[in-house]
Design an enzyme around this catalytic site. Sequence first.
Site, PDB file in Angstrom:
ATOM      1  N   THR A  42       0.833  -1.211   0.000  1.00 53.81           N
ATOM      2  CA  THR A  42       0.000   0.000   0.000  1.00 53.81           C
ATOM      3  C   THR A  42       0.863   1.254   0.000  1.00 53.81           C
ATOM      4  O   THR A  42       0.560   2.237  -0.688  1.00 53.81           O
ATOM      5  CB  THR A  42      -0.931   0.004   1.226  1.00 53.81           C
ATOM      6  OG1 THR A  42      -1.731  -1.177   1.201  1.00 53.81           O
ATOM      7  CG2 THR A  42      -1.834   1.228   1.236  1.00 53.81           C
ATOM      8  N   HIS A  45       2.034   1.896  -3.410  1.00 56.35           N
ATOM      9  CA  HIS A  45       0.971   2.543  -4.204  1.00 56.35           C
ATOM     10  C   HIS A  45       0.936   4.045  -3.916  1.00 56.35           C
ATOM     11  O   HIS A  45       0.812   4.866  -4.836  1.00 56.35           O
ATOM     12  CB  HIS A  45      -0.396   1.931  -3.874  1.00 56.35           C
ATOM     13  CG  HIS A  45      -0.622   0.584  -4.475  1.00 56.35           C
ATOM     14  ND1 HIS A  45      -0.715   0.374  -5.830  1.00 56.35           N
ATOM     15  CD2 HIS A  45      -0.770  -0.641  -3.907  1.00 56.35           C
ATOM     16  CE1 HIS A  45      -0.918  -0.910  -6.074  1.00 56.35           C
ATOM     17  NE2 HIS A  45      -0.945  -1.548  -4.915  1.00 56.35           N
ATOM     18  N   CYS A  98     -21.768   0.781  14.299  1.00 55.67           N
ATOM     19  CA  CYS A  98     -22.533   0.161  13.212  1.00 55.67           C
ATOM     20  C   CYS A  98     -22.952  -1.259  13.624  1.00 55.67           C
ATOM     21  O   CYS A  98     -22.508  -1.788  14.647  1.00 55.67           O
ATOM     22  CB  CYS A  98     -21.719   0.128  11.918  1.00 55.67           C
ATOM     23  SG  CYS A  98     -20.322  -1.018  11.946  1.00 55.67           S
ATOM     24  N   CYS A 109     -16.592  -3.444   9.693  1.00 57.34           N
ATOM     25  CA  CYS A 109     -17.139  -2.097   9.916  1.00 57.34           C
ATOM     26  C   CYS A 109     -17.187  -1.325   8.600  1.00 57.34           C
ATOM     27  O   CYS A 109     -16.179  -1.200   7.898  1.00 57.34           O
ATOM     28  CB  CYS A 109     -16.276  -1.352  10.934  1.00 57.34           C
ATOM     29  SG  CYS A 109     -16.707   0.394  11.124  1.00 57.34           S
ATOM     30  N   GLY A 265      -6.099 -10.524  -3.087  1.00 57.10           N
ATOM     31  CA  GLY A 265      -5.595  -9.675  -4.164  1.00 57.10           C
ATOM     32  C   GLY A 265      -6.713  -8.834  -4.755  1.00 57.10           C
ATOM     33  O   GLY A 265      -7.862  -9.275  -4.822  1.00 57.10           O
ATOM     34  N   TYR A 289     -10.709  -8.821   3.769  1.00 54.73           N
ATOM     35  CA  TYR A 289     -10.248  -7.444   3.961  1.00 54.73           C
ATOM     36  C   TYR A 289      -9.652  -7.337   5.356  1.00 54.73           C
ATOM     37  O   TYR A 289     -10.344  -7.564   6.346  1.00 54.73           O
ATOM     38  CB  TYR A 289     -11.418  -6.472   3.784  1.00 54.73           C
ATOM     39  CG  TYR A 289     -11.062  -5.011   3.981  1.00 54.73           C
ATOM     40  CD1 TYR A 289     -10.064  -4.418   3.213  1.00 54.73           C
ATOM     41  CD2 TYR A 289     -11.717  -4.238   4.926  1.00 54.73           C
ATOM     42  CE1 TYR A 289      -9.740  -3.082   3.380  1.00 54.73           C
ATOM     43  CE2 TYR A 289     -11.403  -2.897   5.096  1.00 54.73           C
ATOM     44  CZ  TYR A 289     -10.411  -2.321   4.322  1.00 54.73           C
ATOM     45  OH  TYR A 289     -10.081  -1.001   4.485  1.00 54.73           O
TER      46      TYR A 289
END
Length: 343
Positions: A42, A45, A98, A109, A265, A289
């Site tokens: 990340t 990126h 939530c 979440c 991925g 995730y």
Amino acid sequence: MKIKALSKLKPEEGIWLTEVEKPEMGHNDLLIRIKKTAICGTDVHIYNWDEWSQKTIPVPMVVGHEYVGEVVGIGQEVRGFEIGDRVSGEGHITCGHCRNCRGGRTHLCRNTTGVGVNRTGAFSEYLVIPAFNAFKIPAGISDDLASIFDPFGNAVHTALSFDLVGEDVLITGAGPIGIMAAAVAKHVGARHVVITDVNEYRLDLAKKMGVTRAVNVMNEKLEDVMSELGMTEGFDVGLEMSGNPSAFNSMLTNMNHGGKISLLGIPPSDMTVDWNQVIFKGLVIKGIYGREMFETWYKMASLIQSGLDLTPIITHHYKIDDFQAGFDMMRSGMSGKVILDWE
């Protein structure tokens, strides 16, 4: 007080060493003095300033979310931590109100914010996070390993989503997370663990981590490898780590009927999928995730304490002033995990 930090200062390629104000903690927070950080895909990126980064990252901002440090400040409402505790932390900050948060499925979440993505990150001498997100590192686990708990958690969450004992496992994508997932699969009792990629450096690294076969799909057919291993019915579990459409479709082709796939991925949004393979084989596909809070974290510590050796995945160390060399190494693809030392 000014402290050192790595920040995304401009909407262009690059990351810069800068000075920022030392963060202030609230009643429910911990102040952590950072010892080591690791560079994530990340972060690359964000460095490259690709399409995702341009849509996601506020500028300027301190980046980074893989770290280990020492607790040096404790908010007045916090219980269970002491000054001097070694900690890493969950980089997904959740809302707490939530349905999923209230139901104990915090990792789902819908209002998640990310350390070093939407809020101040860990590439800094000090970090403030909610105490809820901190995880104490057991004695006997090195600072190096603790600093990569975040990506290790991605690997553990992906791998342990399905029963692996005695199963044949295909992993597409031999980046650091894919390789760690392969090591986890072998450690918990999978039979054959096959990993595919086109990067020979990373495939060699996977061999050091104990995979059954590391396959360069430019040179070898997966079907031939399966035959060599005596497999007659396809893979039972697939772990997709690459985001590569051809890798995913190859996985679908080579799964056994009733097989189960974890997807970590991130593919192009317009990826074409042969849904006939999914439907007529009765495949189960699960999106992954982050990490389960905090079951994945306890599993990570226990796996290492039970003998899982991740040390080969850490290939390079740099002092923070040499951060540029660290990012260059990560961007080259010729590394495992790259660690930046803040002390």
